[in-house]
Design an enzyme around this catalytic site. Structure first.
Site, PDB file in Angstrom:
ATOM      1  N   SER A  45       0.831  -1.203   0.000  1.00 16.17           N
ATOM      2  CA  SER A  45       0.000   0.000   0.000  1.00 16.17           C
ATOM      3  C   SER A  45       0.870   1.259   0.000  1.00 16.17           C
ATOM      4  O   SER A  45       1.667   1.468  -0.910  1.00 16.17           O
ATOM      5  CB  SER A  45      -0.965  -0.044   1.184  1.00 16.17           C
ATOM      6  OG  SER A  45      -2.030   0.854   0.999  1.00 16.17           O
ATOM      7  N   ASP A  83      -5.880  -3.860  -2.197  1.00 16.17           N
ATOM      8  CA  ASP A  83      -4.807  -3.519  -1.266  1.00 16.17           C
ATOM      9  C   ASP A  83      -4.227  -4.773  -0.592  1.00 16.17           C
ATOM     10  O   ASP A  83      -4.953  -5.590  -0.023  1.00 16.17           O
ATOM     11  CB  ASP A  83      -5.362  -2.571  -0.202  1.00 16.17           C
ATOM     12  CG  ASP A  83      -4.273  -1.902   0.617  1.00 16.17           C
ATOM     13  OD1 ASP A  83      -3.437  -2.614   1.195  1.00 16.17           O
ATOM     14  OD2 ASP A  83      -4.268  -0.655   0.672  1.00 16.17           O
TER      15      ASP A  83
END
Length: 557
Positions: free
Chosen positions: A333, A447
């Protein structure tokens, strides 16, 4: 395939130097050596395979062998054996088939003792049996019953893949870097008066590392180099035809390579790892190659955590200012975004300025839409990634990088080591519900924090050196929480929920890191991008404090 000598071996010294027989008396050692035979195994060949009948034990006289166990992901190294080590004894004592395979790393000589003679010695000499079992028990107690860790690689080969590629320049640069860790000898094949194997044995005994250099027109020497090394480095230039088999080898590409050529090399030759060495920074790149193949390179793994991830910038700055060289990067991320900029070669202040320009000033996560697939269209975020990373592929970065995402369809972690950099970073930053999933290759990628927010394990497995982990989301605000805590915003809720499923894995991964840095950024909201400089300062402070007590890390570099 092994060769057995015609005459029985009478090498008492090989047995007396083996730790397993250290308490055995002289007469038993004489009987062992009289019953044994010398055998030779060429580098790359197997001594035995898993499941085979255990009909003999071996003592290593010269060379090196690796013990491999079969796993779902392929053979896994569990032991590395050198002169004086014994292998195969447990299978003889238990009467079970081989539980692992043994493969020679380089040309090796061993003493072989068959099971019948070993059993006869145990049955006829109680003192021998007691001494042997006592030493086995001591070794098991010392290791906790676990497998013995492998040793550092010490013999490295550099072999060019074309006649016009200068292997000597790279080998010399690798040798200079390895001299930081001990004595190094570089062999080019013309020094041997009594054979290549004897030449290498002398050099290895007298030095901490040996570099073998091929490419001089001697096909036998080149084959010897590839057969003997703990790590074999194959070298190609920009004009070298893409061809060959690099499985198990390190592929060094002299950059800049033509567009798409790096990907073609990886696809065609399937190396264990690859390295880019740019002419403009040749010594820097070659030194990084040396540290990686020697298991002395520093890796850095950066967690996800929204705006708290700005702390990574300060941590990177402090690590560099303390004199550490980061050779490998991985991230999830926001950690993927910042790690990718570091892999590009940007300095911490440049990364900070990019973050301010792209995430603070241009606010890429506010192109709201009717929430049918996600809350935002992500078009602004896509343009941000294009501006920062352009058309570069992951495998073309000066420093190796991986990022992680999660596949909504298979519920598995996806590791990005190749392909467009904007996709590798973008998929890793696609917070479920906020950003639309990225559809690629039959997968729906979101993610990576969903499954592995601190992917230290993916870097630790490479065995290229210690890893520093920077974790910005480990702690939750449990202090001073009232019975009715304040409800977070929807964006804060989605960001927090993304990493809930990987908390336990992150804790396990922290234990794999040589050093864990945990910046105090709990007062920074996960979407509070305006707190950039506050988070950077917190990351720097945490890294500086952690590095004050990093003796174990320094010892491994």
């Amino acid at each position: 395939m092994t060769k057995t000598s015609a005459d029985g071996a009478t090498d008492v010294g090989a047995f007396s130097h083996a730790p397993l027989f250290r308490a055995v008396d002289a007469e038993a050692l004489r009987r062992l050596s009289a019953d044994a035979h010398a055998i030779a195994v060429r580098g790359g060949e197997y001594l035995f395979h898993t499941g085979e009948t255990a009909d003999r034990l071996y003592v290593v006289r010269t060379g090196r062998l690796r013990v491999l166990v079969e796993t779902e992901d392929g053979p896994k190294l569990v032991r590395e054996l050198g002169p004086g080590d014994v292998l195969g004894e447990l299978a003889l004592l238990t009467g079970s088939p081989r539980s692992a395979s043994a493969r020679a790393v380089r040309d090796s000589e061993l003493l072989s003792l068959d099971a019948a003679r070993f059993d006869a010695l145990i049955a006829g000499d109680p003192d021998f049996a007691r001494a042997l079992l006592r030493e086995l028990a001591r070794q098991l107690q010392a290791s906790g019953g676990l497998t013995v860790p492998s040793t550092r690689p010490s013999v490295f080969s550099v072999v060019p893949l074309a006649a016009d590629v200068d292997a000597h320049r790279l080998a010399d640069a690798i040798g200079r870097e390895l001299e930081r860790f001990g004595d190094v000898d570089t062999l080019r094949g013309d020094e041997a008066s009594d054979g290549h194997a004897a030449l290498l044995a002398r050099a290895e005994a007298a030095n901490d590392a040996v570099v073998l250099v091929g490419g001089g027109g001697d096909a036998q020497w080149d084959a010897f180099c590839r057969r003997q090394a703990d790590r074999t480095v194959l070298l190609a230039g920009p004009d070298t035809p893409v061809a060959g088999d690099a499985a198990g080898c390190d592929l060094v590409l002299l950059a800049p390579m033509p567009a798409g050529r790096t990907a073609a090399w990886l696809e065609e030759t399937d190396p264990a790892s690859h390295h880019l060495v740019y002419e403009a920074a040749y010594e820097l790149g070659a030194s990084r190659v040396a540290r990686r193949i020697a298991g002395r390179s520093l890796g850095l793994v950066l967690s996800g955590g929204g705006a708290r991830g700005f702390a990574h910038v300060g941590a990177i700055a402090a690590i560099a200012e303390a004199g550490y060289r980061i050779d490998r990067l991985g991230g999830c991320s926001m950690g993927a975004f910042i790690g990718a900029m570091a892999a590009l070669g940007l300095e911490p202040d440049q990364i900070r300025d990019r973050c301010h320009d792209e995430l603070v000033r241009k606010t890429p996560f506010n192109d709201w839409t009717v929430p049918r697939v996600a809350l935002i269209r992500s078009r602004k975020a896509a343009r941000m990634l294009e501006r920062v990373f352009g058309e570069l592929d992951v495998e073309e970065l000066p420093r190796p990088l991986f990022t992680v995402s999660a596949d909504l369809l298979s519920s598995r972690t996806v590791v990005h080591r190749r392909g467009p950099l904007i996709e590798a970073v973008g998929a890793s930053m696609s917070i479920p519900g906020l950003v639309p999933p990225l559809a690629r290759g039959g997968k729906l990628l979101v993610d990576g924090g969903v499954l592995n927010n601190l992917p230290v394990d993916l870097m630790h497995d490479s065995q290229e050196g210690p890893v520093i982990a920077v974790d910005v989301v480990r702690r939750l605000e449990l202090e001073n929480v009232s019975e009715t805590p304040q409800l977070p915003s929807i964006m804060e809720t989605m960001t927090r929920a993304t990493v809930l499923g990987s908390v336990e894995r992150a804790e396990r991964n922290r234990s794999l890191a040589a050093l864990v840095i945990s910046p105090d950024v709990q007062d920074v909201g996960l979407r509070e991008f305006g707190a950039l400089d506050r988070a950077v300062a917190a990351g720097r402070a945490a890294a500086e404090a952690a590095l004050l007590d990093a003796d174990s890390l320094r010892a491994r570099l």
